[in-house]
Enzyme design. Structure first.
Site, short mmCIF file in Angstrom:
data_model
loop_
_atom_site.label_atom_id
_atom_site.label_comp_id
_atom_site.label_asym_id
_atom_site.label_seq_id
_atom_site.Cartn_x
_atom_site.Cartn_y
_atom_site.Cartn_z
N GLU A 136 -11.22 4.09 -4.93
CA GLU A 136 -12.13 2.72 -4.87
C GLU A 136 -11.76 2.35 -6.11
O GLU A 136 -12.60 2.61 -6.94
CB GLU A 136 -12.67 1.99 -3.56
CG GLU A 136 -12.15 2.81 -2.72
CD GLU A 136 -11.52 1.68 -1.88
OE1 GLU A 136 -10.74 0.69 -2.39
OE2 GLU A 136 -10.14 2.06 -0.87
N ARG A 173 -1.11 -5.73 4.69
CA ARG A 173 -0.12 -4.87 3.90
C ARG A 173 0.80 -4.44 4.70
O ARG A 173 0.90 -3.76 5.72
CB ARG A 173 -1.02 -4.53 2.87
CG ARG A 173 -2.36 -5.16 2.08
CD ARG A 173 -3.06 -4.16 1.45
NE ARG A 173 -3.70 -3.31 1.95
CZ ARG A 173 -4.97 -2.62 1.44
NH1 ARG A 173 -5.21 -2.25 0.73
NH2 ARG A 173 -4.95 -1.52 2.76
N ARG A 209 0.81 -1.15 0.13
CA ARG A 209 -0.32 0.07 -0.56
C ARG A 209 0.86 1.35 -0.15
O ARG A 209 1.92 1.72 0.90
CB ARG A 209 -0.64 -0.02 1.11
CG ARG A 209 -1.64 1.28 1.69
CD ARG A 209 -2.84 1.27 0.62
NE ARG A 209 -4.26 1.63 1.58
CZ ARG A 209 -4.17 3.39 1.37
NH1 ARG A 209 -3.38 3.52 0.13
NH2 ARG A 209 -4.75 3.27 1.70
#
Length: 165
Positions: A54, A99, A46
């Site tokens: 999104e 992440r 990320r």
């Protein structure tokens, strides 16, 4: 004996912290506007300090027509990294999904900064502490990317869907 065990545990903890901070480098696959997969890693990365629309998020263009700005943001990131882009990422943190959160560079240039400058991501001040705020203000003033029309902050868009809005 106990003191040496504690010292060993501390050193092991430091070693794992050091290894987690090792650079991640390689060719990139774009997942979405703020997430990539780097060859040789199993985890997604990320991009630190930014939030892009999104994948399913829609926005309005300058004419007021809806378009999938999340898909456009992913396309913009793919353009920035190029077909065979080799990035170098420095892990900053882990997000709640596990992440890696990293500052990634291509030829020394911050990819997150490029996304915000291009108007396809926002400064995620909650995490970036304003690192990209000036770039966002400039992109907004010059109506670049999604700023050419109207778009909702991705964190607000997610919250509305989570809360049933």
């Amino acid at each position: 004996m106990r003191a040496s065990m504690i010292a060993a545990a501390v050193l092991l903890g430091m070693a794992s912290t050091v290894s987690a901070a090792q650079p991640i480098a390689g060719r990139v696959e774009v997942v979405d506007g703020d997430t990539i997969k780097v060859d040789g890693t199993k985890e997604r990365v990320r991009l630190f300090g930014i939030d892009a629309p999104e994948s399913r998020q829609s926005c309005r263009n300058a004419a007021g027509l809806r378009y999938l700005c999340g898909a456009r943001a992913a396309d913009a990131l793919a353009q920035i990294v190029g077909r065979n882009g080799q990035v170098a990422c420095e892990e900053q943190d882990r997000d709640r999904y596990g992440r890696i959160v990293a500052i990634c560079r291509l030829d020394g240039k911050d990819i997150g900064a490029a996304m915000v400058s291009g108007g396809w991501a926002r400064d995620y001040a909650q995490y970036s502490h304003g690192r990209y705020a000036a770039r966002e203000a400039e992109a907004k003033a010059k109506r670049r990317g999604a700023w050419a029309g109207r778009w909702q902050a991705p964190w607000e868009w997610r919250r509305e869907r989570r809360d049933g809005g």
